[in-house]
Each structure stands twice: as C-alpha cells, then as structure tokens.
Scaffold this motif. Structure first.
Motif, short mmCIF file in Angstrom:
data_model
loop_
_atom_site.label_atom_id
_atom_site.label_comp_id
_atom_site.label_asym_id
_atom_site.label_seq_id
_atom_site.Cartn_x
_atom_site.Cartn_y
_atom_site.Cartn_z
N GLY A 22 80.14 86.69 43.90
CA GLY A 22 79.62 86.53 42.55
C GLY A 22 79.15 85.12 42.22
N THR A 23 79.28 84.19 43.17
CA THR A 23 78.86 82.81 42.96
C THR A 23 77.34 82.71 42.98
OG1 THR A 23 80.84 82.04 44.09
CG2 THR A 23 79.04 80.45 43.84
N PRO A 24 76.73 82.12 41.96
CA PRO A 24 75.27 81.92 41.99
C PRO A 24 74.91 80.88 43.04
CG PRO A 24 76.21 81.09 39.93
CD PRO A 24 77.33 81.67 40.72
N LEU A 25 73.90 81.18 43.84
CA LEU A 25 73.46 80.28 44.91
C LEU A 25 72.16 79.55 44.56
CD1 LEU A 25 74.01 82.75 47.87
CD2 LEU A 25 75.52 80.88 47.16
N GLN A 26 71.26 80.27 43.92
CA GLN A 26 69.95 79.70 43.65
C GLN A 26 69.37 80.40 42.42
OE1 GLN A 26 66.28 80.65 46.13
NE2 GLN A 26 66.99 78.74 47.04
N ALA A 27 68.60 79.68 41.64
CA ALA A 27 67.92 80.25 40.48
C ALA A 27 66.47 79.78 40.48
CB ALA A 27 68.62 79.81 39.20
N ARG A 28 65.59 80.64 40.04
CA ARG A 28 64.18 80.31 39.92
C ARG A 28 63.67 80.82 38.59
NH1 ARG A 28 61.56 81.60 45.85
NH2 ARG A 28 63.04 80.35 47.00
N PHE A 29 62.71 80.08 38.06
CA PHE A 29 62.04 80.51 36.84
C PHE A 29 60.56 80.26 37.03
CE2 PHE A 29 60.18 79.88 32.68
CZ PHE A 29 60.56 81.06 32.07
N CYS A 30 59.75 81.21 36.58
CA CYS A 30 58.31 81.09 36.75
C CYS A 30 57.61 81.57 35.49
CB CYS A 30 57.89 81.95 37.95
SG CYS A 30 56.17 81.84 38.37
N MET B 34 47.86 81.93 37.22
CA MET B 34 48.24 80.53 37.46
C MET B 34 49.72 80.45 37.11
SD MET B 34 45.02 78.58 35.70
CE MET B 34 45.28 79.42 34.14
N SER B 35 50.49 79.77 37.96
CA SER B 35 51.93 79.76 37.72
C SER B 35 52.53 78.37 37.84
CB SER B 35 52.63 80.70 38.71
OG SER B 35 52.48 80.24 40.03
N LEU B 36 53.63 78.21 37.12
CA LEU B 36 54.48 77.03 37.24
C LEU B 36 55.86 77.54 37.61
CD1 LEU B 36 55.04 74.03 37.02
CD2 LEU B 36 55.49 74.35 34.58
N ARG B 37 56.34 77.14 38.79
CA ARG B 37 57.61 77.64 39.32
C ARG B 37 58.61 76.50 39.41
NH1 ARG B 37 53.67 80.23 43.12
NH2 ARG B 37 53.71 78.22 44.10
N SER B 38 59.82 76.79 38.99
CA SER B 38 60.93 75.85 39.13
C SER B 38 62.02 76.51 39.95
CB SER B 38 61.50 75.46 37.76
OG SER B 38 60.54 74.75 37.01
N ARG B 39 62.60 75.76 40.87
CA ARG B 39 63.66 76.28 41.74
C ARG B 39 64.87 75.37 41.64
NH1 ARG B 39 63.44 76.69 48.33
NH2 ARG B 39 65.65 77.03 48.56
N PHE B 40 66.02 75.99 41.48
CA PHE B 40 67.27 75.25 41.37
C PHE B 40 68.18 75.72 42.49
CE2 PHE B 40 65.36 75.91 37.26
CZ PHE B 40 65.31 74.63 36.74
N ASP B 41 68.48 74.84 43.45
CA ASP B 41 69.37 75.16 44.55
C ASP B 41 70.74 74.61 44.20
OD1 ASP B 41 70.65 75.69 46.91
OD2 ASP B 41 69.16 74.71 48.18
N LEU B 42 71.65 75.48 43.84
CA LEU B 42 72.93 75.05 43.30
C LEU B 42 73.84 74.41 44.34
CD1 LEU B 42 73.46 78.06 40.92
CD2 LEU B 42 72.34 75.88 40.47
N SER B 43 73.51 74.56 45.62
CA SER B 43 74.31 73.91 46.66
C SER B 43 73.61 72.65 47.18
CB SER B 43 74.57 74.88 47.81
OG SER B 43 73.34 75.26 48.40
N GLY B 44 72.47 72.30 46.57
CA GLY B 44 71.71 71.13 47.02
C GLY B 44 72.37 69.83 46.62
N SER B 45 71.90 68.76 47.23
CA SER B 45 72.45 67.44 46.92
C SER B 45 71.97 66.99 45.54
CB SER B 45 72.00 66.43 47.98
OG SER B 45 70.63 66.14 47.83
N GLU B 46 72.51 65.90 45.07
CA GLU B 46 72.16 65.36 43.76
C GLU B 46 70.67 65.03 43.67
OE1 GLU B 46 73.19 64.61 39.95
OE2 GLU B 46 74.58 65.30 41.49
N ASP B 47 70.05 64.71 44.81
CA ASP B 47 68.64 64.31 44.81
C ASP B 47 67.66 65.47 44.97
OD1 ASP B 47 69.33 61.65 44.49
OD2 ASP B 47 69.43 61.30 46.66
N ASP B 48 68.08 66.58 45.58
CA ASP B 48 67.11 67.65 45.85
C ASP B 48 67.55 69.03 45.35
OD1 ASP B 48 69.09 68.21 47.66
OD2 ASP B 48 67.79 68.29 49.40
N TRP B 49 68.25 69.08 44.27
CA TRP B 49 68.73 70.36 43.75
C TRP B 49 67.66 71.10 42.95
CZ3 TRP B 49 68.83 71.30 38.49
CH2 TRP B 49 68.65 70.18 37.67
N HIS B 50 66.55 70.40 42.61
CA HIS B 50 65.51 71.01 41.79
C HIS B 50 64.13 70.68 42.33
CE1 HIS B 50 62.57 70.77 38.44
NE2 HIS B 50 63.08 71.94 38.17
N THR B 51 63.25 71.67 42.35
CA THR B 51 61.84 71.45 42.68
C THR B 51 60.97 72.27 41.73
OG1 THR B 51 61.80 73.25 44.30
CG2 THR B 51 62.26 71.05 45.15
#
Length: 166
Positions: free
Chosen positions: A147-155, A34-51
């Motif tokens: 070298g610019t980070p584009l996206q990060a995920r943690f699970c 069973m997992s809980l995943r978080s995604r951070f889109d560093l180029s996303g808008s202020e409203d949808d940068w995290h899911t």
C-alpha cells in the motif's frame, strides 16, 4: 450540454459533455494534445524526486469486434495501444510489453484504469477526466503491494485546435 469538437475534415462534430459512456469518453480523447507532465518519485533523492516536461500526443480511436482501441503516439514516435473490452478488461501494449488490468467509467464521468506492473504485485492507478471538452487531466499513482505509494504523476492536456477556415 452539447459541445462542438474539431474533427479531421475541419468540420465540427457535436458530442454530449460530460461523456455518459465509454464510447463517448474515448471519442472525446481523440485529437492532438499539448501536455504538461509532472512526475514525483517518492523514493528519489532530495535533488531528483521531481521532474516536469512538456510534450505532445496524438490519440486515435478504432473499434474491433466488442473492443474499443485507443492508439496514442507521442511527438518522439513512442506509441501505445489501449484495448478496452466491453467486460471491463483492459490490455495496454507499450514498448513491446503487454499489461492487463481493468477500466471503470465512474459516476463523475472520469475513467479509472488499474494495471498490474510486470511480475510484481505493484499496481498503477490512473484517473482521466475532462474539465472542458478541450481540457483533460490525468493523475497516476504507482502503489507497492503493502500500500506504500511509490510514484505519482499529474498531467494537464489541452487539445490542439486549428482556427476555423473562412
């Protein structure tokens, strides 16, 4: 430390923890999670940068010649295959695409995967480690060629275990 792990026939297998080699690490990955995943889109808008979302995956392991193959299937039926070569090579088959890279089991018993993304020179770095035999963590970072980070995920993933039968 020796830990007992659930296996398909309901009996418990014992395995050293933390895992000391790739085979032990991949064996520890086998099971339903069973997992809980978080995604951070560093180029996303202020409203949808995290899911964040919850999910379930089933992991199995097989061996072919010198390769170990980890098969991962999510609850919605999506499947991927990770082929670990004995020379440190890695091939990932997912969604009809194949990506290649490298794997390394680090001194801290974490597994590090490095993959190139498509035709671009962007790289995905994933680190997988166990806190306990039934608690696994994963972090993933996509990095552009400069070298610019584009996206990060943690699970965080917890192994689904059944109650012992009496």
């Amino acid at each position: 430390m020796i830990s007992a792990l659930p296996c398909e026939d309901g009996l418990m297998d014992e395995i050293a923890f933390p895992p000391a080699d790739l085979k032990a690490f991949l064996t520890l990955c086998v099971g339903s999670w069973m997992s809980l995943r978080s995604r951070f889109d560093l180029s996303g808008s202020e409203d949808d940068w995290h899911t964040s979302d919850r999910g379930e995956v089933t992991v199995s392991l097989s061996d072919q010649a010198a390769d170990s193959i980890l098969s991962v299937t999510s609850a919605d039926g999506a499947a991927s295959e990770l082929r670990f070569r004995s020379d440190g090579g890695l091939v990932v088959l997912a969604e009809g695409a194949e990506r290649s890279g490298r794997w390394q089991l680090r001194d801290d018993a974490s597994l590090e995967l490095e993959l190139k993304v498509g035709d671009s020179a962007a790289t995905v770095l994933e680190r997988i480690w166990f806190i306990k035999p039934n608690l696994r963590l994963r972090s993933t970072t996509a990095i552009a060629t400069d070298g610019t980070p584009l996206q990060a995920r943690f699970c965080s993933e917890i192994r689904r275990v059944s109650s012992p039968q009496t």
